[in-house]
Design an enzyme around this catalytic site. Structure first.
Site, PDB file in Angstrom:
ATOM      1  N   THR A 162      37.799  18.810 -18.355  1.00 36.55           N
ATOM      2  CA  THR A 162      38.408  20.101 -18.026  1.00 36.55           C
ATOM      3  C   THR A 162      37.400  21.245 -18.025  1.00 36.55           C
ATOM      4  O   THR A 162      37.724  22.342 -17.595  1.00 36.55           O
ATOM      5  CB  THR A 162      39.569  20.418 -18.993  1.00 36.55           C
ATOM      6  OG1 THR A 162      40.403  21.423 -18.419  1.00 36.55           O
ATOM      7  CG2 THR A 162      39.044  20.881 -20.345  1.00 36.55           C
ATOM      8  N   GLU A 217      37.789  23.734 -28.008  1.00 32.51           N
ATOM      9  CA  GLU A 217      36.680  24.322 -27.247  1.00 32.51           C
ATOM     10  C   GLU A 217      35.375  23.590 -27.517  1.00 32.51           C
ATOM     11  O   GLU A 217      34.563  23.377 -26.605  1.00 32.51           O
ATOM     12  CB  GLU A 217      36.535  25.813 -27.568  1.00 32.51           C
ATOM     13  CG  GLU A 217      37.722  26.673 -27.189  1.00 32.51           C
ATOM     14  CD  GLU A 217      37.869  26.844 -25.679  1.00 32.51           C
ATOM     15  OE1 GLU A 217      38.849  27.487 -25.272  1.00 32.51           O
ATOM     16  OE2 GLU A 217      37.018  26.335 -24.908  1.00 32.51           O
ATOM     17  N   GLU A 230      39.776  27.831 -11.654  1.00 30.73           N
ATOM     18  CA  GLU A 230      40.837  26.907 -11.225  1.00 30.73           C
ATOM     19  C   GLU A 230      41.157  26.985  -9.738  1.00 30.73           C
ATOM     20  O   GLU A 230      41.501  25.966  -9.116  1.00 30.73           O
ATOM     21  CB  GLU A 230      42.097  27.156 -12.056  1.00 30.73           C
ATOM     22  CG  GLU A 230      41.970  26.788 -13.517  1.00 30.73           C
ATOM     23  CD  GLU A 230      41.229  27.838 -14.331  1.00 30.73           C
ATOM     24  OE1 GLU A 230      40.744  27.501 -15.437  1.00 30.73           O
ATOM     25  OE2 GLU A 230      41.138  28.995 -13.871  1.00 30.73           O
ATOM     26  N   ASP A 244      48.239  23.656 -19.821  1.00 30.60           N
ATOM     27  CA  ASP A 244      47.575  23.158 -18.621  1.00 30.60           C
ATOM     28  C   ASP A 244      46.892  21.795 -18.723  1.00 30.60           C
ATOM     29  O   ASP A 244      47.336  20.792 -18.157  1.00 30.60           O
ATOM     30  CB  ASP A 244      46.577  24.209 -18.117  1.00 30.60           C
ATOM     31  CG  ASP A 244      45.615  24.731 -19.191  1.00 30.60           C
ATOM     32  OD1 ASP A 244      45.680  24.254 -20.334  1.00 30.60           O
ATOM     33  OD2 ASP A 244      44.806  25.612 -18.873  1.00 30.60           O
TER      34      ASP A 244
END
Length: 609
Positions: free
Chosen positions: A599, A246, A512, A384
């Site tokens: 991302t 993160e 997403e 993912d």
């Protein structure tokens, strides 16, 4: 002794000589004056008690519904401003034939074709230190009207934009940002209903995550305020355990994207790069494992790393395979190759590991042996973005590392051949797999797959197959929203019955679905993707907007008037609103032949040398 009687005698003579008529008139005037005075005082007391009653009533109402009048007035003002801006834009459009690009395009210029940021020929003067002071975490203020920047006149670069919808998304970003500044400045996240901040990283998460979005939307002064906070108030030397993944995608990625932005706007800001190098150096100690795969948690102060116990001590796929873009960019700008070498080694370890499930990487991998410890495969939670970064790292690095492209091609063959399924009701979805057996569940997180397939389709052997799957996934992800009473999607859906049904019914503002709409719009120009994106945006506006500032998540998406949580996620500003804004913008805003998104949706430049 002679003076005192004289005085008394004088008073007696005066009283005697004025006569009885004058005395009675005087007394009448006196009593009349007293009565008038009493009446006035009674009226004043009555009025005061009346106001006191009204104030008590308002206080009770405010406790149950904080600041309703202010919120209503603010909404009315906002609507009038929107109407005024629309009229101004129309007039400007009629009068103006040629305008220079607005500053939003400067933030991501189409001409930026170099991997190394270069300062513009004539940079504006550096901004003065901002006077913005961090708000107290629990401060409660009356909401003020956000300082919304007036929409600029349409330019040639807006030729493909849907300006009213684009500007509506920008207004949502500013409402989110102003709420954060007012109630939570310096903390990680805003709690809009409690009107206070919340920490879980302890690194000003919203400030860093919002910077690239502020730049893309042309809010350069707000971007500069955020940059000043980073340089003056963000410190890593006292931080303890943090998530390696993160912190890398949000903080390191956000700082590097912001650094590139300053190079295009007003000259490279070395202070931002210094912060990126500081946190990157501390994070890089997570790679000190026998295999070279990083630990899940790293102590920024001591350098001690660890893996979670609930995985049996294994690392999580997404956490070891979603850091290569950030460490690569850090090496490029610091001229220290060790960062990218360590990050790319993690991909090499995954490349060498056995993949028994259709050539797809499992969710858990041992940091000692470098081997997968499970055959559970998912493009949702925990898996993912590792698949996403195989493609994006290859693109970022100039499409020169064929071994990365080979890993991506192998992965997409397994995804398209095994995981992409069509339900009995005709919904194309991305299943999970365990031991070769399919699990008919799809996380909202897996909606990114459609965008990934679009981005990679031009480099695929069968581009039409990739695009067909991407469109099917995109439509299913829209139906995840449209079929709920609230209009927003659940965290995951289940297809085991043959049709789409909500699984975990909460929504935390994930990006997403609109990410995939954005990529599909860029590739096809089919208006359906803008229509889907607008419907999703309106659903968030309807159920998740807090009048005093910010947006929250939903606890039960199936309800038309759902119960709400009290968190404005940092990725709401970094990703969800950025992708929606770009969906309604011209393609010249963050051109995909010049930039690739990490991302967390922070744009990073594609290397050309």
């Amino acid at each position: 002794s002679s003076q005192q009687p004289t005085m008394r005698t004088g008073k007696a003579i005066m009283k005697k000589t004025v006569g009885p008529g004058l005395c009675s008139r005087t007394m009448l005037m006196y009593y009349t004056t007293v009565l008038i005075f009493i009446y006035i005082m009674a009226t004043m007391y009555t009025t005061l008690y009346s106001y006191r009653g009204k104030i008590d009533s308002l206080e009770k109402k405010l406790k149950s519904d904080p600041l309703p009048a202010v919120a209503v007035d603010a909404e009315k003002v906002a609507k009038l401003q929107d109407q005024l801006r629309a009229q101004q834009e129309e007039i400007a459009k009629m009068k103006t034939e040629k305008k220079s690009d607005d500053i939003r395009q400067v933030a991501v210029p189409p001409s930026a074709n170099s991997g190394s940021p270069a300062a513009p020929a004539q940079a504006p003067a550096a901004p003065a230190a901002d006077s913005l002071k961090p708000a107290a975490v629990k401060a409660v203020e009356a909401p003020k009207e956000p300082a919304v920047t007036t929409a600029s006149a349409p330019t040639k670069s807006d030729a493909g934009a849907d300006i009213p919808k684009r500007d509506a998304v920008k207004a949502a970003l500013l409402h989110s940002w102003e709420g954060y500044k007012k109630f939570a400045w310096g903390t990680d996240e805003l709690m809009p209903q409690a009107r206070q901040g919340h920490n879980w990283l302890g690194q000003g998460g919203t400030i860093i995550d919002a910077m690239s979005t502020l730049a893309v939307m042309g809010e350069i002064e707000e971007f500069k305020k955020a940059a000043e906070w980073v340089k003056n108030d963000l410190h890593f030397e006292s931080k303890g355990d943090v998530s390696f993944f993160e912190t890398t995608i949000r903080v390191l990625g956000g700082l590097l994207s912001a650094y590139e932005t300053t190079c295009d706007l007003y000259g490279c800001d070395q202070g931002l790069l210094d912060k990126a190098k500081d946190v990157g150096t501390r994070l890089a100690r997570a790679f000190n494992t026998p295999s070279g795969l990083p630990y899940a948690t790293i102590n920024l102060q001591s350098g001690h790393g660890s893996t979670p116990g609930w995985t049996g001590g294994a690392a999580i796929l997404a956490e070891v395979g979603t850091v290569q873009m950030e460490f690569g960019a850090l090496s490029r700008y610091t001229k220290d190759p060790s960062f990218e070498q360590q990050a790319l080694k993690a991909f090499r370890v995954l490349e060498a590991a056995g993949k028994p499930n259709h050539g797809l990487m499992g969710l858990y991998v041992d940091v000692n042996s470098g081997q997968f410890t499970t055959n559970h495969v998912s493009l949702g939670a925990m898996g993912d973005s590792a698949f996403e970064y195989l493609l994006k790292t290859w693109v970022q690095r100039g499409k020169k590392d064929e071994w990365l492209k080979k890993m991506y091609d192998e992965a997409t063959r397994g995804i398209l051949g095994h995981l992409v399924q069509t339900s009995g009701s005709g919904h194309v979805f991305v299943a999970e797999s365990r031991g070769g057996s399919l699990i008919y569940k799809m996380d909202h997180l897996a909606c990114f797959t459609g965008g990934m397939l679009v981005l990679g389709s031009k480099y695929a052997d069968k581009p039409d197959e990739h695009m067909k799957a991407a469109k099917g996934i995109g439509e299913t992800c829209y139906q995840m929203y449209a079929r709920q009473g609230s209009g927003v999607a659940p965290e995951n859906v289940d297809f085991s019955s043959g049709d789409l049904h909500a699984g975990a019914v909460y929504n935390i503002q994930r990006p997403e679905a609109v990410e995939t709409f954005f990529y599909l719009w860029r590739a096809t120009k089919d208006p359906i993707w803008r229509e889907h994106g607008w419907a999703v945006f309106q659903a968030f506006e309807k159920c998740c907007k807090i009048s005093s500032g910010g947006y929250v998540g939903v606890r039960d998406v199936k309800q038309a008037n759902p119960p709400l949580d009290d968190t404005q996620q940092t990725f709401w500003l970094a990703e969800t609103l950025k992708y929606l804004y770009l969906l309604f913008s011209d393609d010249s805003a963050v051109p995909l032949d010049k930039y690739v998104f990490n991302t967390e949706a922070h744009p990073l430049k594609i290397w050309t040398d």
